[in-house]
Design a protein around this motif. Structure first.
Motif, PDB file in Angstrom:
ATOM      1  N   PRO A 227       0.800  -1.226   0.000  1.00  0.00           N
ATOM      2  CA  PRO A 227       0.000   0.000   0.000  1.00  0.00           C
ATOM      3  C   PRO A 227       0.829   1.270   0.000  1.00  0.00           C
ATOM      4  O   PRO A 227       0.381   2.307  -0.495  1.00  0.00           O
ATOM      5  CB  PRO A 227      -0.826  -0.117   1.292  1.00  0.00           C
ATOM      6  N   GLU A 228       2.059   1.192   0.525  1.00  0.00           N
ATOM      7  CA  GLU A 228       2.882   2.408   0.555  1.00  0.00           C
ATOM      8  C   GLU A 228       3.193   2.898  -0.861  1.00  0.00           C
ATOM      9  O   GLU A 228       3.317   4.110  -1.101  1.00  0.00           O
ATOM     10  CB  GLU A 228       4.180   2.171   1.333  1.00  0.00           C
ATOM     11  N   LYS A 229       3.295   1.985  -1.816  1.00  0.00           N
ATOM     12  CA  LYS A 229       3.559   2.398  -3.198  1.00  0.00           C
ATOM     13  C   LYS A 229       2.362   3.109  -3.811  1.00  0.00           C
ATOM     14  O   LYS A 229       2.518   4.001  -4.651  1.00  0.00           O
ATOM     15  CB  LYS A 229       3.943   1.185  -4.044  1.00  0.00           C
ATOM     16  N   VAL A 230       1.172   2.707  -3.402  1.00  0.00           N
ATOM     17  CA  VAL A 230      -0.032   3.367  -3.894  1.00  0.00           C
ATOM     18  C   VAL A 230      -0.201   4.731  -3.234  1.00  0.00           C
ATOM     19  O   VAL A 230      -0.550   5.727  -3.882  1.00  0.00           O
ATOM     20  CB  VAL A 230      -1.270   2.483  -3.626  1.00  0.00           C
ATOM     21  N   LEU A 231       0.062   4.780  -1.932  1.00  0.00           N
ATOM     22  CA  LEU A 231      -0.215   5.992  -1.169  1.00  0.00           C
ATOM     23  C   LEU A 231       0.827   7.091  -1.347  1.00  0.00           C
ATOM     24  O   LEU A 231       0.485   8.276  -1.315  1.00  0.00           O
ATOM     25  CB  LEU A 231      -0.321   5.649   0.322  1.00  0.00           C
ATOM     26  N   ARG A 236       1.765  12.599  -1.014  1.00  0.00           N
ATOM     27  CA  ARG A 236       2.706  13.710  -1.188  1.00  0.00           C
ATOM     28  C   ARG A 236       2.043  14.852  -1.957  1.00  0.00           C
ATOM     29  O   ARG A 236       2.177  16.032  -1.596  1.00  0.00           O
ATOM     30  CB  ARG A 236       3.964  13.232  -1.919  1.00  0.00           C
ATOM     31  N   ALA A 237       1.324  14.503  -3.017  1.00  0.00           N
ATOM     32  CA  ALA A 237       0.646  15.547  -3.802  1.00  0.00           C
ATOM     33  C   ALA A 237      -0.436  16.231  -2.973  1.00  0.00           C
ATOM     34  O   ALA A 237      -0.597  17.455  -3.025  1.00  0.00           O
ATOM     35  CB  ALA A 237       0.046  14.938  -5.067  1.00  0.00           C
ATOM     36  N   ALA A 238      -1.190  15.435  -2.199  1.00  0.00           N
ATOM     37  CA  ALA A 238      -2.254  16.018  -1.376  1.00  0.00           C
ATOM     38  C   ALA A 238      -1.679  16.966  -0.330  1.00  0.00           C
ATOM     39  O   ALA A 238      -2.231  18.047  -0.091  1.00  0.00           O
ATOM     40  CB  ALA A 238      -3.049  14.904  -0.706  1.00  0.00           C
ATOM     41  N   LEU A 239      -0.567  16.573   0.301  1.00  0.00           N
ATOM     42  CA  LEU A 239       0.046  17.429   1.316  1.00  0.00           C
ATOM     43  C   LEU A 239       0.571  18.720   0.694  1.00  0.00           C
ATOM     44  O   LEU A 239       0.324  19.822   1.207  1.00  0.00           O
ATOM     45  CB  LEU A 239       1.174  16.684   2.014  1.00  0.00           C
ATOM     46  N   GLU A 240       1.269  18.603  -0.417  1.00  0.00           N
ATOM     47  CA  GLU A 240       1.807  19.800  -1.070  1.00  0.00           C
ATOM     48  C   GLU A 240       0.684  20.727  -1.521  1.00  0.00           C
ATOM     49  O   GLU A 240       0.766  21.956  -1.366  1.00  0.00           O
ATOM     50  CB  GLU A 240       2.675  19.384  -2.261  1.00  0.00           C
TER      51      GLU A 240
END
Length: 318
Positions: A227-231, A236-240
């Motif tokens: 799941p880490e590869k999906v998330l 990262r994009a959502a946080l930025e």
């Protein structure tokens, strides 16, 4: 007959203080609490030339951190560390233990007038240092807004981070100098605002870890092996985007008012991971509130969605 002379009550003696100008450029520092924060900040201060002379650390984990980050610094009892820290004593212990540690050091006579005593708690300001101030200590609250692992990697993360600082006016120049020595930027926080400041950081950082791990667990439940590869790229994009755009970064079914999708989410979560439902509901409702306030979700489109959330919230409460 003349009136008898009145005797004035004896003036309460104030602890002696040392002028600010006498604090040297190179500080002699001691650290009480060789946890992840204390050991890292001690290593950072030593790296810029300050003399870190003693630290506590009796547990196996603390001893390992001291050996890794402060290999030339001796481990001693807390009172001995305080006495050796002639310029700056850094107390980096858990929030709920801080008051007891300060009171204990003051009661033992381990603190001296003019010494700067700083703690790294985000939740506390200067009031917790009152027993130290009573013996003439200069108080300072110095909280790094960063998460720590207790490894050398932490040192590279210090550059540019913010420190929540609460200090008396006369100590602000020293506080600013310490933060600069650590490569950081001071954010001056009022005494009464410390709990809110810390709540904001805990809500953003600590709960983020919980949220990410919840998402990873649900992906595993859905059959995703890594799941880490999906998330990773998504989060990262959502946080930025969130940091750059604020509520304009909101996307997804709640922000669109997709009540049917949210209802299916809740049905599946209830069947697979009911422990995740209350958090999902709380965050979905808060997301809807923010989306409406930002004009991203029209009230008319929100009504079916809020109906789903309110209905499921009642079910959870029952």
């Amino acid at each position: 007959m003349s009136a008898p002379l009145r005797t004035r009550p004896a003036a309460r003696r104030r602890p002696a203080t040392v002028p600010f100008a006498t604090i040297p450029a190179v500080l002699t520092v001691g650290i009480v609490g060789a946890g992840r924060v204390g050991a890292t900040l001690g290593a950072a201060l030593a790296a810029v030339g300050h003399r870190v002379v003693a630290t506590t650390g009796s547990s196996g984990a603390s001893q390992a951190r001291v050996a890794l980050l402060l290999p030339t610094v001796s481990r001693r009892a807390a009172a001995e560390v305080a006495r050796a820290a002639t310029d700056l004593l850094l107390i980096a212990v858990p929030d709920d233990a801080l008051a007891g540690v300060v009171a204990g050091l003051a009661a033992e006579g381990a603190l001296r007038p003019g010494q700067v005593v700083a703690h790294t708690s985000g939740a506390h300001g200067l009031a917790v240092l009152a027993p130290a101030v009573a013996v003439g200590v200069r108080p300072l609250a110095l909280h790094p807004a960063m998460t720590f692992t207790g490894t050398p990697d932490d040192l590279s993360r210090l550059s540019g981070i913010s420190y929540g600082v609460t200090a008396p006016a006369e100590l602000r120049p020293l506080a600013a100098r310490l933060v600069a020595d650590l490569g950081g930027v001071p954010e001056w926080i009022g005494e009464a605002d410390r709990p809110l400041y810390h709540a904001a950081l805990a809500h953003g950082a600590n709960h983020l870890v919980t949220l990410v791990n919840e998402a990873a667990d649900r992906l595993r439940d859905a059959g995703v092996a890594q799941p880490e590869k999906v998330l990773a790229p998504l989060l990262r994009a959502a946080l930025e985007n969130a940091l750059r755009l604020g509520d304009d970064a909101l996307t997804g079914p709640v922000a669109r008012g997709d009540a049917g999708t949210v209802a299916r989410h809740l049905t599946q979560l209830t069947a697979t991971a009911p422990e995740s439902v209350p958090a999902y509901l709380a965050l979905a409702r808060r997301t809807a509130d923010r989306a409406m306030a930002a004009g991203r979700l029209r009230p008319v489109d929100a009504e079916p969605l809020l109906g789903v959330l309110d209905r499921d919230q009642s079910g959870v409460a029952a």
